[in-house]
Write a protein that holds these residues in place. Sequence first.
Motif, PDB file in Angstrom:
ATOM      1  N   ARG A 493     -36.509  20.277  27.287  1.00  0.00           N
ATOM      2  CA  ARG A 493     -37.230  21.467  27.742  1.00  0.00           C
ATOM      3  C   ARG A 493     -36.390  22.730  27.514  1.00  0.00           C
ATOM      4  NH1 ARG A 493     -38.074  19.914  32.601  1.00  0.00           N
ATOM      5  NH2 ARG A 493     -36.599  21.209  33.755  1.00  0.00           N
ATOM      6  N   ARG A 494     -35.106  22.616  27.718  1.00  0.00           N
ATOM      7  CA  ARG A 494     -34.229  23.770  27.516  1.00  0.00           C
ATOM      8  C   ARG A 494     -34.093  24.104  26.024  1.00  0.00           C
ATOM      9  NH1 ARG A 494     -29.813  21.846  32.130  1.00  0.00           N
ATOM     10  NH2 ARG A 494     -31.141  22.435  33.900  1.00  0.00           N
ATOM     11  N   ILE A 495     -34.058  23.081  25.183  1.00  0.00           N
ATOM     12  CA  ILE A 495     -34.004  23.329  23.739  1.00  0.00           C
ATOM     13  C   ILE A 495     -35.251  24.096  23.296  1.00  0.00           C
ATOM     14  CG2 ILE A 495     -34.079  22.232  21.456  1.00  0.00           C
ATOM     15  CD1 ILE A 495     -32.472  19.893  22.683  1.00  0.00           C
ATOM     16  N   ARG A 496     -36.400  23.654  23.781  1.00  0.00           N
ATOM     17  CA  ARG A 496     -37.648  24.309  23.379  1.00  0.00           C
ATOM     18  C   ARG A 496     -37.682  25.759  23.863  1.00  0.00           C
ATOM     19  NH1 ARG A 496     -41.749  22.500  20.913  1.00  0.00           N
ATOM     20  NH2 ARG A 496     -41.020  20.336  21.146  1.00  0.00           N
ATOM     21  N   ALA A 497     -37.176  25.992  25.094  1.00  0.00           N
ATOM     22  CA  ALA A 497     -37.150  27.360  25.619  1.00  0.00           C
ATOM     23  C   ALA A 497     -36.231  28.245  24.774  1.00  0.00           C
ATOM     24  CB  ALA A 497     -36.686  27.352  27.068  1.00  0.00           C
ATOM     25  N   ALA A 498     -35.081  27.699  24.360  1.00  0.00           N
ATOM     26  CA  ALA A 498     -34.152  28.459  23.525  1.00  0.00           C
ATOM     27  C   ALA A 498     -34.769  28.749  22.158  1.00  0.00           C
ATOM     28  CB  ALA A 498     -32.848  27.692  23.361  1.00  0.00           C
ATOM     29  N   ALA A 499     -35.493  27.781  21.628  1.00  0.00           N
ATOM     30  CA  ALA A 499     -36.141  27.967  20.331  1.00  0.00           C
ATOM     31  C   ALA A 499     -37.229  29.032  20.422  1.00  0.00           C
ATOM     32  CB  ALA A 499     -36.732  26.646  19.848  1.00  0.00           C
ATOM     33  N   GLU A 500     -38.033  28.974  21.441  1.00  0.00           N
ATOM     34  CA  GLU A 500     -39.114  29.943  21.597  1.00  0.00           C
ATOM     35  C   GLU A 500     -38.573  31.341  21.893  1.00  0.00           C
ATOM     36  OE1 GLU A 500     -41.489  28.238  24.651  1.00  0.00           O
ATOM     37  OE2 GLU A 500     -42.455  26.755  23.322  1.00  0.00           O
ATOM     38  N   GLY A 501     -37.440  31.404  22.587  1.00  0.00           N
ATOM     39  CA  GLY A 501     -36.836  32.702  22.889  1.00  0.00           C
ATOM     40  C   GLY A 501     -36.003  33.254  21.753  1.00  0.00           C
ATOM     41  N   ASP A 502     -35.846  32.478  20.674  1.00  0.00           N
ATOM     42  CA  ASP A 502     -35.062  32.875  19.494  1.00  0.00           C
ATOM     43  C   ASP A 502     -33.607  33.219  19.864  1.00  0.00           C
ATOM     44  OD1 ASP A 502     -34.745  33.165  16.774  1.00  0.00           O
ATOM     45  OD2 ASP A 502     -35.177  35.318  16.810  1.00  0.00           O
ATOM     46  N   PHE A 503     -33.008  32.394  20.694  1.00  0.00           N
ATOM     47  CA  PHE A 503     -31.596  32.542  21.033  1.00  0.00           C
ATOM     48  C   PHE A 503     -30.714  31.900  19.965  1.00  0.00           C
ATOM     49  CE2 PHE A 503     -33.524  32.879  25.236  1.00  0.00           C
ATOM     50  CZ  PHE A 503     -32.767  33.863  25.851  1.00  0.00           C
ATOM     51  N   VAL A 504     -29.548  32.490  19.710  1.00  0.00           N
ATOM     52  CA  VAL A 504     -28.486  31.730  19.058  1.00  0.00           C
ATOM     53  C   VAL A 504     -28.107  30.618  20.034  1.00  0.00           C
ATOM     54  CG1 VAL A 504     -26.101  31.790  18.238  1.00  0.00           C
ATOM     55  CG2 VAL A 504     -27.621  33.731  17.796  1.00  0.00           C
ATOM     56  N   VAL A 505     -27.926  29.403  19.515  1.00  0.00           N
ATOM     57  CA  VAL A 505     -27.678  28.253  20.390  1.00  0.00           C
ATOM     58  C   VAL A 505     -26.314  27.642  20.068  1.00  0.00           C
ATOM     59  CG1 VAL A 505     -28.511  26.014  21.194  1.00  0.00           C
ATOM     60  CG2 VAL A 505     -30.151  27.771  20.483  1.00  0.00           C
ATOM     61  N   ALA A 506     -25.446  27.587  21.090  1.00  0.00           N
ATOM     62  CA  ALA A 506     -24.171  26.872  20.974  1.00  0.00           C
ATOM     63  C   ALA A 506     -24.383  25.476  21.533  1.00  0.00           C
ATOM     64  CB  ALA A 506     -23.077  27.598  21.746  1.00  0.00           C
ATOM     65  N   VAL A 507     -24.155  24.459  20.710  1.00  0.00           N
ATOM     66  CA  VAL A 507     -24.445  23.090  21.091  1.00  0.00           C
ATOM     67  C   VAL A 507     -23.135  22.358  21.410  1.00  0.00           C
ATOM     68  CG1 VAL A 507     -25.569  20.941  20.423  1.00  0.00           C
ATOM     69  CG2 VAL A 507     -26.434  23.131  19.537  1.00  0.00           C
ATOM     70  N   TYR A 508     -22.982  21.982  22.684  1.00  0.00           N
ATOM     71  CA  TYR A 508     -21.838  21.184  23.110  1.00  0.00           C
ATOM     72  C   TYR A 508     -22.218  19.702  23.116  1.00  0.00           C
ATOM     73  CZ  TYR A 508     -19.114  25.230  24.705  1.00  0.00           C
ATOM     74  OH  TYR A 508     -18.394  26.393  24.759  1.00  0.00           O
ATOM     75  N   ASN A 509     -21.220  18.827  22.980  1.00  0.00           N
ATOM     76  CA  ASN A 509     -21.436  17.373  22.998  1.00  0.00           C
ATOM     77  C   ASN A 509     -22.591  16.988  22.073  1.00  0.00           C
ATOM     78  OD1 ASN A 509     -19.481  17.152  25.185  1.00  0.00           O
ATOM     79  ND2 ASN A 509     -21.108  17.917  26.522  1.00  0.00           N
ATOM     80  N   PRO A 510     -22.523  17.367  20.801  1.00  0.00           N
ATOM     81  CA  PRO A 510     -23.688  17.167  19.924  1.00  0.00           C
ATOM     82  C   PRO A 510     -24.003  15.706  19.643  1.00  0.00           C
ATOM     83  CG  PRO A 510     -21.786  17.913  18.658  1.00  0.00           C
ATOM     84  CD  PRO A 510     -21.397  18.031  20.095  1.00  0.00           C
TER      85      PRO A 510
END
Length: 601
Positions: A493-510
């Motif tokens: 759900r948080r990934i989708r929110a970040a995608a819809e908000g067009d945020f740069v995303v820093a991914v930890y523990n990939p």
Amino acid sequence: MTEVAVIVLTNRGLPTARRVAAAVGGAVHGLTGRVEGADAAFADTAEHLRALFAAGTPIVGVCAAGILVRALAPLLADKRAEPPVLAVAEDGSAVVPLLGGHHGANALARRLAEALEGVAAVTTAGDLAFGVALDDPPPGWRLANPADAKAFTAALLGGAPCRLDGDAPWLRGSGLPFADGAEHTLWVTERAGAGDARTLVYHPPVLAVGVGCERGTDPAELSDLVHATLAEAGLATGAVALVASLDLKADEPAVHAAAAALRAPARFFDAARLEQEVPRLANPSDVVFQEVGCHGVAEGAALAAAGPDARLVVPKRRSKRATCAVALAPQPIDTLQAGRVRGRLSIVGIGPGTPGWRTPEAERWLASATDLVGYHLYLDLLGPAATGKRRHGYELGAETERCRIALDLAAEGRDVALVSSGDAGIYAMATLVFELIEREGAAHDAWTRVDVAVTPGISALQAAAARVGAPLGHDFCTISLSDLLTPWAVIERRIRAAAEGDFVVAVYNPVSQRRTAQLGELKRVLLEHRPADTPVVLARNLGREGEVVRVITLGELSADQVDMLTLVLVGSGETRRLPRGDGGVWVYTPRGYAAKREEAK
């Protein structure tokens, strides 16, 4: 004395700098690009020296004396406030105290000369003539009238004798010109006295101030009570060795404020120890016993701190919410053996691992720590900064155990550094410490009295962004793909929110050995909202040996390109690639300044 900063400007001087640091318990600060393997790095020598000097940090420069003189000359004003500054030859043959000779520099020079088998070039007249600096008494002792020391010393250098009134072995054993009936007097006393050009007043650390107070007492009330108690008894604040109380008050701000006002440490005793002082109490109280388990806090703490041969010179005095008593010891009080200090837990983010990315505050907290707790790798990354510390290393997955042992050690009165990589508050130990205190503090009440503090570190996302340019120039977020503690449905759900908000995303523990599918799911959701050629930064082992930083596209991203040591930075729809002249590429996310300029035209 705070930790010594050992400054070295060349690799040639590094071995001597290491010997200096080992002799004084300091940290080696090396010039970036010139010195390899220092504990801390700096780029501008003069600026770094001035910052250390302004902060009151003792400085030992393994360099030419002129470098230190020219850098610090603009800051010289009050010699009584300056920290020790010494120059040491690169081969260790000479140690020259330049500043703060009577504030520890001369003693430090002699100590270093012995360790380095060199010569201490002490030039202050009093030290040379008498073997003692009258304005620099031993630790714990106070000179009541330091402004008169210069005239007093000048008189002795001119041939005047002096006499000693009181007991001070460090003065009696010196080369001072003692004579019965001399007009110049060295007065050693716990009594208050002003002194003058012919009388230097020295206060030995022989008074223990015991205090008690209600929870939440105004610090000013307790401090006022303490000062009034000492003044009315004619006792000198400079003779106070420590402020003591019941261990239940270890986290009471009023107690620590009273100690700070006296420039004395605070020490604490449990109720059982204070109860042993009942036969010596002037005002035992059954009411106090019912409340805290001992018949007297202020009187008991003062006597316990001052020792078995001490006597109560001021029985308990009261204010509205506080109590105070004073005990006198026949000899200087050893504050290291009297009671327990309030334990401290420093939660330290050390950045990605390189010393150059550790903050000065983190360096200070690590230097002061008695114990280090953390993942084995993170403790190894500290290098020389871990020397002489008790290490409590753990494997990955023992996070709760790490935090519990850190809290337990601090509750014993130790100075503990709980070490995290990056920033301790970002997917690291700080949150777990506070969670444990809230959840288990009732069962471990000593945890709640520990002094807990957090210092920030450079996070992996900041380090990765700096390596490639400025991808975090506009709004961004961080997401951990580890589902050990967070259900995957929440993460998705948080990934989708970040995608819809067009945020740069820093991914930890990939990814991990057992978990590889989540990165593909993140890619799938992001591709629904941004193009396949969106820049992606893969940063591994940042700031450490084997560092690799690559820029690919979102369409190229796959789980086999990353591991748990890799941070993934996915650009937004606005993130740009900028070719560099060396064939590499910068990555940045514009914030809209160009559009703003166009509107202004």
